[in-house]
Design a protein around this motif. Sequence first.
Motif, PDB file in Angstrom:
ATOM      1  N   PHE A 113     -26.726  96.071   0.698  1.00 33.87           N
ATOM      2  CA  PHE A 113     -25.977  94.857   1.020  1.00 33.87           C
ATOM      3  C   PHE A 113     -26.912  93.884   1.726  1.00 33.87           C
ATOM      4  CE2 PHE A 113     -25.132  97.989   4.373  1.00 33.87           C
ATOM      5  CZ  PHE A 113     -25.463  97.298   5.542  1.00 33.87           C
ATOM      6  N   VAL A 114     -26.564  92.619   1.680  1.00 37.53           N
ATOM      7  CA  VAL A 114     -27.368  91.578   2.321  1.00 37.53           C
ATOM      8  C   VAL A 114     -26.570  91.005   3.481  1.00 37.53           C
ATOM      9  CG1 VAL A 114     -28.464  89.325   2.025  1.00 37.53           C
ATOM     10  CG2 VAL A 114     -28.576  91.017   0.188  1.00 37.53           C
ATOM     11  N   VAL A 115     -27.212  90.940   4.639  1.00 42.24           N
ATOM     12  CA  VAL A 115     -26.542  90.381   5.822  1.00 42.24           C
ATOM     13  C   VAL A 115     -26.813  88.888   5.911  1.00 42.24           C
ATOM     14  CG1 VAL A 115     -26.344  90.488   8.336  1.00 42.24           C
ATOM     15  CG2 VAL A 115     -26.709  92.591   7.021  1.00 42.24           C
ATOM     16  N   ASN A 116     -28.093  88.508   5.899  1.00 40.32           N
ATOM     17  CA  ASN A 116     -28.491  87.094   5.915  1.00 40.32           C
ATOM     18  C   ASN A 116     -29.913  86.995   5.369  1.00 40.32           C
ATOM     19  OD1 ASN A 116     -30.165  87.877   8.097  1.00 40.32           O
ATOM     20  ND2 ASN A 116     -28.559  87.379   9.575  1.00 40.32           N
ATOM     21  N   ASP A 117     -30.562  85.854   5.593  1.00 45.16           N
ATOM     22  CA  ASP A 117     -31.903  85.647   5.035  1.00 45.16           C
ATOM     23  C   ASP A 117     -32.917  86.656   5.575  1.00 45.16           C
ATOM     24  OD1 ASP A 117     -30.978  83.559   3.562  1.00 45.16           O
ATOM     25  OD2 ASP A 117     -31.598  82.010   4.981  1.00 45.16           O
ATOM     26  N   GLN A 118     -32.677  87.135   6.779  1.00 42.33           N
ATOM     27  CA  GLN A 118     -33.658  88.033   7.407  1.00 42.33           C
ATOM     28  C   GLN A 118     -33.322  89.511   7.231  1.00 42.33           C
ATOM     29  OE1 GLN A 118     -34.472  87.127  11.505  1.00 42.33           O
ATOM     30  NE2 GLN A 118     -35.805  88.879  11.811  1.00 42.33           N
ATOM     31  N   TYR A 119     -32.042  89.832   7.196  1.00 40.67           N
ATOM     32  CA  TYR A 119     -31.650  91.244   7.239  1.00 40.67           C
ATOM     33  C   TYR A 119     -30.970  91.695   5.942  1.00 40.67           C
ATOM     34  CZ  TYR A 119     -32.559  90.822  12.241  1.00 40.67           C
ATOM     35  OH  TYR A 119     -33.159  90.617  13.462  1.00 40.67           O
ATOM     36  N   GLN A 120     -31.429  92.844   5.432  1.00 41.66           N
ATOM     37  CA  GLN A 120     -30.777  93.526   4.313  1.00 41.66           C
ATOM     38  C   GLN A 120     -30.361  94.900   4.803  1.00 41.66           C
ATOM     39  OE1 GLN A 120     -33.697  93.588   1.225  1.00 41.66           O
ATOM     40  NE2 GLN A 120     -33.601  91.381   0.849  1.00 41.66           N
ATOM     41  N   GLY A 121     -29.349  95.462   4.160  1.00 44.48           N
ATOM     42  CA  GLY A 121     -28.854  96.742   4.648  1.00 44.48           C
ATOM     43  C   GLY A 121     -28.649  97.746   3.542  1.00 44.48           C
ATOM     44  N   VAL A 122     -28.425  98.995   3.938  1.00 45.08           N
ATOM     45  CA  VAL A 122     -28.109 100.055   2.987  1.00 45.08           C
ATOM     46  C   VAL A 122     -27.207 101.061   3.688  1.00 45.08           C
ATOM     47  CG1 VAL A 122     -30.169 101.422   3.563  1.00 45.08           C
ATOM     48  CG2 VAL A 122     -29.060 101.722   1.340  1.00 45.08           C
ATOM     49  N   ILE A 159     -19.183  95.904   5.906  1.00 46.28           N
ATOM     50  CA  ILE A 159     -20.242  96.132   6.902  1.00 46.28           C
ATOM     51  C   ILE A 159     -21.129  94.897   6.992  1.00 46.28           C
ATOM     52  CG2 ILE A 159     -22.321  97.482   7.441  1.00 46.28           C
ATOM     53  CD1 ILE A 159     -20.983  99.867   6.050  1.00 46.28           C
ATOM     54  N   SER A 160     -21.485  94.358   5.829  1.00 48.20           N
ATOM     55  CA  SER A 160     -22.336  93.170   5.796  1.00 48.20           C
ATOM     56  C   SER A 160     -21.712  92.030   6.582  1.00 48.20           C
ATOM     57  CB  SER A 160     -22.555  92.733   4.346  1.00 48.20           C
ATOM     58  OG  SER A 160     -23.171  91.471   4.292  1.00 48.20           O
ATOM     59  N   MET A 161     -20.410  91.775   6.328  1.00 47.61           N
ATOM     60  CA  MET A 161     -19.727  90.689   7.041  1.00 47.61           C
ATOM     61  C   MET A 161     -19.625  90.986   8.528  1.00 47.61           C
ATOM     62  SD  MET A 161     -16.721  89.328   4.502  1.00 47.61           S
ATOM     63  CE  MET A 161     -15.979  90.921   4.188  1.00 47.61           C
ATOM     64  N   ALA A 162     -19.338  92.250   8.849  1.00 48.55           N
ATOM     65  CA  ALA A 162     -19.197  92.626  10.264  1.00 48.55           C
ATOM     66  C   ALA A 162     -20.513  92.456  11.004  1.00 48.55           C
ATOM     67  CB  ALA A 162     -18.716  94.076  10.377  1.00 48.55           C
ATOM     68  N   ILE A 163     -21.596  92.929  10.390  1.00 53.61           N
ATOM     69  CA  ILE A 163     -22.907  92.823  11.049  1.00 53.61           C
ATOM     70  C   ILE A 163     -23.313  91.356  11.156  1.00 53.61           C
ATOM     71  CG2 ILE A 163     -25.364  93.364  10.817  1.00 53.61           C
ATOM     72  CD1 ILE A 163     -24.533  96.009   9.513  1.00 53.61           C
ATOM     73  N   ASP A 164     -23.061  90.595  10.097  1.00 60.99           N
ATOM     74  CA  ASP A 164     -23.409  89.174  10.136  1.00 60.99           C
ATOM     75  C   ASP A 164     -22.653  88.458  11.246  1.00 60.99           C
ATOM     76  OD1 ASP A 164     -24.776  86.905   9.192  1.00 60.99           O
ATOM     77  OD2 ASP A 164     -23.049  86.275   8.036  1.00 60.99           O
ATOM     78  N   ARG A 165     -21.357  88.792  11.365  1.00 62.65           N
ATOM     79  CA  ARG A 165     -20.566  88.183  12.447  1.00 62.65           C
ATOM     80  C   ARG A 165     -21.097  88.600  13.809  1.00 62.65           C
ATOM     81  NH1 ARG A 165     -15.943  88.048   8.907  1.00 62.65           N
ATOM     82  NH2 ARG A 165     -15.590  90.277   9.102  1.00 62.65           N
ATOM     83  N   ARG A 166     -21.423  89.895  13.918  1.00 58.67           N
ATOM     84  CA  ARG A 166     -21.930  90.386  15.202  1.00 58.67           C
ATOM     85  C   ARG A 166     -23.269  89.741  15.552  1.00 58.67           C
ATOM     86  NH1 ARG A 166     -17.622  91.231  15.504  1.00 58.67           N
ATOM     87  NH2 ARG A 166     -16.414  93.135  15.660  1.00 58.67           N
ATOM     88  N   LEU A 167     -24.153  89.648  14.542  1.00 53.11           N
ATOM     89  CA  LEU A 167     -25.461  89.036  14.803  1.00 53.11           C
ATOM     90  C   LEU A 167     -25.294  87.561  15.185  1.00 53.11           C
ATOM     91  CD1 LEU A 167     -27.612  90.545  11.902  1.00 53.11           C
ATOM     92  CD2 LEU A 167     -27.819  91.072  14.335  1.00 53.11           C
TER      93      LEU A 167
END
Length: 800
Positions: free
Chosen positions: A313-322, A349-357
């Motif tokens: 999954f992609v969080v934003n321009d800097q962070y990708q996830g798995v 998870i992607s949306m949650a982490i993006d919101r948290r970041l």
Amino acid sequence: MSNRVLPMLLEKKLESKTEQLSIINQFSSSLLQITHLEELFDYVTSQVVKRLGFVDCVIYLADQNCQYLEVVASMGVAQHSERYEVAQQTIPIAAGITGHVARTKKPFISGDLSLEPMYIADSQPALSELCVPLVYKEQLIGVIDCEHPEQNYFTSSHLQILSTVAHLLSAKIYQVRTVDHLTATVSQLNEAQLIEKCILKIANITYHSQELDTFYDELYKIINTVLPANNCFIGIYDTKQDMLEIEYLIEDGNKCLAQQKVSKSQLKHTASYYVIRTQSALLCDHQQFQHHIDQGHFEMIGRSPQAWLGVPFVVNDQYQGVIVLQSYEQHETFNRQHYTILTYISRQISMAIDRRLAKQALEHRALHDDLTGLANRYLLIERMKHAILSLGRQTESNLHCLIYLDLDRFKSINDSLGHDVGDRFLIAIVKALQTCIRKTDTFARLGGDEFAIFMENIQDEEQVSKALHRLTQAIANPFTIDTHVLQASSSIGVAFTEHDSDNAITLLQQADAAMYEAKSAGRSQIRYFNNAMRSKLKHQADIENDLQHGIINDEFELFYQPIFTLNQPKVVSFEALVRWHHPKNGLVAPDQFIPIAESTGQIIELDRHILTLAAKQLSNWRQQGVSDIKMTVNVSSRHFASLEFIEYIHALYDEYKLPSGSLCLEITESGLIENLSLATKIINGITPLGVQLYLDDFGTGYSALGYLHQLPIHVLKIDKSFVEQLSTKDSPLIDAILSLAKSLRLQVVAEGIETPKQWARLKRKGCQLGQGYLVSRPMPSQKALAFLQAQSAKIIEHSH
């Protein structure tokens, strides 16, 4: 017609109507019991239309796109004889009478079809036709088409009864279809129930979990109920640092608390990195996993899994996830449903982490300085408040200490080398100072070149003294920025708190006051807050409280000092200088309250009050016959940070009907204007009024040339400290200022002229205007008016 025949016909017609109503009522009741469309259509043709006396009936339904009509039921002579039959099972909606009814959604009746151009005849043409649309909520469902071999067979009564049947049938078809659709949807929902539960639960925890750790814990509980998740991890890959941080890790059902960071060199041979790099999910059993290894996609790291499922999954321009699930049990496998569920989960998870970041970034920005990353004033004060309260709970007699640092001469570096060098110089100093303090200390930037270090729970002043020595030594070392070797020093103020009843804001004010004492004593000085400073602070607080009352009670008065021409002496304007008639302290000079008003922000309201007084005075003098005099008023540079100032000056000119350019503004060179582009807009906004901008105290600061090049300044005022020198010798600096002003086409006012010799030398050098005690001290308004009326004789006398 005989009298006996008419009642018989009416009675027969009534019986027919009653029969029809009975059929319709029975149809309505039967509709409640029928749940399948085939049964419904058969019932309509065999039990309803047939009983109504129609010999031929076809029910058509429209396709989804309303392009065709398809036969779904029929009744007629064709069942008993081959004379009648449905010629086509599918009819284009553009064709024939049935198509016309479908398109227009209006009924059609004809007693002679041979005259109807739309009629498409089959092998045994009919002569009468009745066709009604099946419509529900303006949506076409189909048509009911009835034909008869006799001419003029169908009547308006037939049309009415068939329309009623069509209306009831349409509603029932819509209902059955809705139920069928709902049944299919329920079936699908049952199949996807696990996914829906996951989404709802995860959406809930996404918005309610305050910390990511809590979110992951709650998330894993959900995953573990629907998936084989005995081995699970969530990783976030930082593309800028080429680093994978394992945010959450479950091994054999146990949570591993330590977060792991894996570098790209360690990561690049793993299946997880393969998923991140390709941005495609991977679902494999043991053999498929081994096949990927054989293909060189990744290597076997650790135990060989029986099943492996990873979703990127992609969080934003800097962070990708798995997110990865691994199974080492023979009987456990992952299937497409697991993949679907995990894909949904990964998006959440992607949306949650993006919101948290994003939230963390906002919180960090709200509490930290953008340039240095240090705590800001708000965070410093919050930590001070918390620490001061803790003093009441401690058994040991600890102290807290606040160190306030102000860099000496930093402004000159900014002005001479530019803000980029200045910023990097600040960052270098911060890094040097960070090596001298404890991790528990709060290091804050309060603005510009001012910093604070809050030291909690110190035992004695000796501990602070050692820290101060480290800090001053670190600052004393030269810093190389680009090719510039820069030397720093700081003025430092220190204040202590030891009682839980103390106030954080007060502690900050005390350290600030001590710092100003250190600054007044020269560079690289340290001062501790003491009782003398406490008295001074109290006096300033009293002044601050009294200022507001002074404005409300009209305690401020303007005094006026003439500005005159040095050639052919004449008063051309006055500088308005404020005095405060304090109810207890008497006449208070501006240097005792203007700095306090500036530091507290009250200067905005005070300046506006003073400008209003000046405008009133100009208006009064005009009424007394003085029409060509100008006045200048000192204002804070804070006014040049808001476009509202344009409206205020325009309103003053309008209200008091001031002549163009009669009220002008002075700013001091030391009052640095931060946003020069905005200040330029403001000055240009008041220029149509003829308002000129005077630069006061010219030559004493470091920003003068920057102002002259970037702001539309009209007049320079040479500081009196340079004019004083003319009593004994020439001043090359004055020559330089006059030369500069001439090249920029600026007027020059020499301040502080006290002797005829100063006047003569300034006149000889080409200075146009002067101001000083030689001609007059500041005067109240009545004396200024009298002076103005008798000006010529007095000024000529002083000039000699």
